[in-house]
Design an enzyme around this catalytic site. Structure first.
Site, PDB file in Angstrom:
ATOM      1  N   TYR A 113      15.235  21.462 -21.084  1.00 46.87           N
ATOM      2  CA  TYR A 113      14.352  21.596 -22.245  1.00 46.87           C
ATOM      3  C   TYR A 113      14.746  22.831 -23.031  1.00 46.87           C
ATOM      4  O   TYR A 113      14.999  23.908 -22.459  1.00 46.87           O
ATOM      5  CB  TYR A 113      12.885  21.726 -21.818  1.00 46.87           C
ATOM      6  CG  TYR A 113      11.977  22.133 -22.969  1.00 46.87           C
ATOM      7  CD1 TYR A 113      11.416  21.173 -23.796  1.00 46.87           C
ATOM      8  CD2 TYR A 113      11.718  23.479 -23.252  1.00 46.87           C
ATOM      9  CE1 TYR A 113      10.612  21.519 -24.869  1.00 46.87           C
ATOM     10  CE2 TYR A 113      10.919  23.844 -24.328  1.00 46.87           C
ATOM     11  CZ  TYR A 113      10.368  22.858 -25.131  1.00 46.87           C
ATOM     12  OH  TYR A 113       9.586  23.210 -26.198  1.00 46.87           O
ATOM     13  N   GLU A 201      12.754  21.328 -31.374  1.00 44.06           N
ATOM     14  CA  GLU A 201      12.575  21.060 -29.947  1.00 44.06           C
ATOM     15  C   GLU A 201      13.517  19.947 -29.502  1.00 44.06           C
ATOM     16  O   GLU A 201      13.670  18.935 -30.191  1.00 44.06           O
ATOM     17  CB  GLU A 201      11.123  20.666 -29.671  1.00 44.06           C
ATOM     18  CG  GLU A 201      10.795  20.519 -28.202  1.00 44.06           C
ATOM     19  CD  GLU A 201       9.312  20.215 -27.990  1.00 44.06           C
ATOM     20  OE1 GLU A 201       8.602  21.067 -27.425  1.00 44.06           O
ATOM     21  OE2 GLU A 201       8.876  19.123 -28.404  1.00 44.06           O
TER      22      GLU A 201
END
Length: 397
Positions: A113, A201
């Site tokens: 991530y 993101e």
């Protein structure tokens, strides 16, 4: 401003970030054509279909499917397009699926991530990273906060090489994957700054079995305040995913955000708008919106503001809270009176005027013969707005 995943991935590619081969489809036939091209290029018989809505959690809601064979692609695409989807991030609201992303299936070895956002306390950009990619980062932050690492960089300097290496090291990458990840992180940082983003993101950023680093997902939010520098961003707006009232308010030059309360707010200045919502809460009420009309408040502006506020049927009173600096309160008061006469407002209207020619403005309101409550101060106005909203709610019952 939010954009779709496929749009974000096009931007990623422009900045040199590797993404899966794919394209967006608006019909089942288009999905088949895209899938056929991908299968020919990759030598694989499977593709991934991903519904395109402005919300995360699509996989858990059945919005991401690995499909084998062109016949199956068409069947699944036909079922997806035109249907509705509700995810954990749509607050219970259904979103119509009007487009799907068709892309190659990736051989994943590891899921990571990476997220970029503005740290307003440090006045720098924060890079969050975690080895627990592919899951909701909110869940990770609650259940395993120590697995989320942070690094910061100044926008003008960009993400320097050594800081990017620090991030990749915490992700446990070595050798070629580390070098490729450093390049990916620096490209994402460059995109964040140059495109005036509030959020970038990638969840997950994957390491493939072939040693490639690929952005398997992509999320970008732009800063609306910088829209004047990026005219092309407006072309990325999907009207189906936007609140129509917010779109109308934006066209009128207002800043509007709808909320769950029943007290409409019409204020000039973002700071005053925030303070107005706070004092309404303090008085035991709930604001129905954030509405900043900006520096002007003539009759046309006020009338438009009332129309925007009253599109929300929950509104039971309106609190107009104006501070006149350069703006004259007597002009505002005349604008309020004219707006009430022309729009026929049927909920209590409370007006607080302070600043330049405030006394004259209050006199205009008192002599208007209209059902307008002139507040003595901000706290008095908020209390009146809460009281009148409660009376309206009680009357409706």
């Amino acid at each position: 401003m939010k954009i779709h995943e496929y749009q974000a991935k096009r931007l990623f590619s422009h900045y040199g970030v590797l993404v899966p081969e794919g394209d967006v489809a608006f019909t089942a036939d288009e999905a088949v054509d895209i899938a056929k091209k991908i299968m020919e290029n990759t030598g694989k018989n499977s593709v991934v279909l991903k519904v395109q809505v402005h919300a995360g959690g699509r996989g858990k809601a059945g919005g991401v499917k690995v499909v084998q064979g062109l016949d199956k692609v068409k069947d699944e695409a036909e079922q997806m397009l035109g249907s509705m989807i509700t995810t954990g991030q749509t607050a219970g609201e259904e979103h119509e699926i009007t487009r799907i992303l068709v892309e190659e299936a990736i051989d994943i070895e590891r899921e990571l991530y990476v997220g970029f956002l503005i740290d307003r306390d440090k006045k720098e950009i924060c890079v969050m990273s975690s080895t627990k990619g592919g899951t909701d980062i909110e869940t990770v932050s609650q259940e395993s906060p120590s697995s989320i690492k942070k690094e910061w960089f100044e926008p003008l300097a960009g993400l320097l090489q050594f800081k990017a290496r620090n991030i990749t090291s915490t992700l446990g990458l070595h050798g070629t994957p580390l070098h490729k990840s450093v390049a990916t992180l620096r490209a994402l940082a460059d995109l964040f700054v140059r495109e005036d983003c509030l959020l970038v993101e990638v969840n997950p950023l994957v390491l493939t079995r072939q040693g490639e680093v690929i952005a398997l997902d992509a999320k970008i939010n732009f800063d609306d305040n910088a829209a004047f520098r990026h005219k092309i961003h407006s072309k990325l707006i999907d009207i189906n995913e936007e609140n129509p009232v917010e779109i109308k308010a934006r066209e009128l030059g207002f800043t509007y955000v709808g909320m769950d309360g029943n007290i409409g707010c019409c204020v000039n200045g973002a700071g005053l708008a925030m303070a107005t919502m706070d004092i309404i809460k303090h008085e035991g009420g709930d604001p129905a919106n954030f509405l900043d009309v900006g520096g002007g408040a003539d009759s046309e502006t006020v009338k438009n503001a009332f129309e925007i506020i009253l599109t929300d049927k929950k509104v039971k009173s309106i609190f107009v809270n104006i501070f006149g600096g350069i703006l004259r309160c007597d002009i505002v008061a005349k604008g309020v009176v004219d707006a009430v006469k022309s729009s026929g407002i049927r909920v209590p209207l409370i007006v607080r005027l302070e600043g330049t020619k405030a006394a004259e403005g209050k006199e205009i309101l008192e002599n208007s013969g209209l059902d307008i409550y002139a507040a003595q101060c901000m706290a008095h106005g908020a209390a009146l707005a809460v009281e009148k909203a409660k009376e309206m709610e009680a009357g409706a019952k």
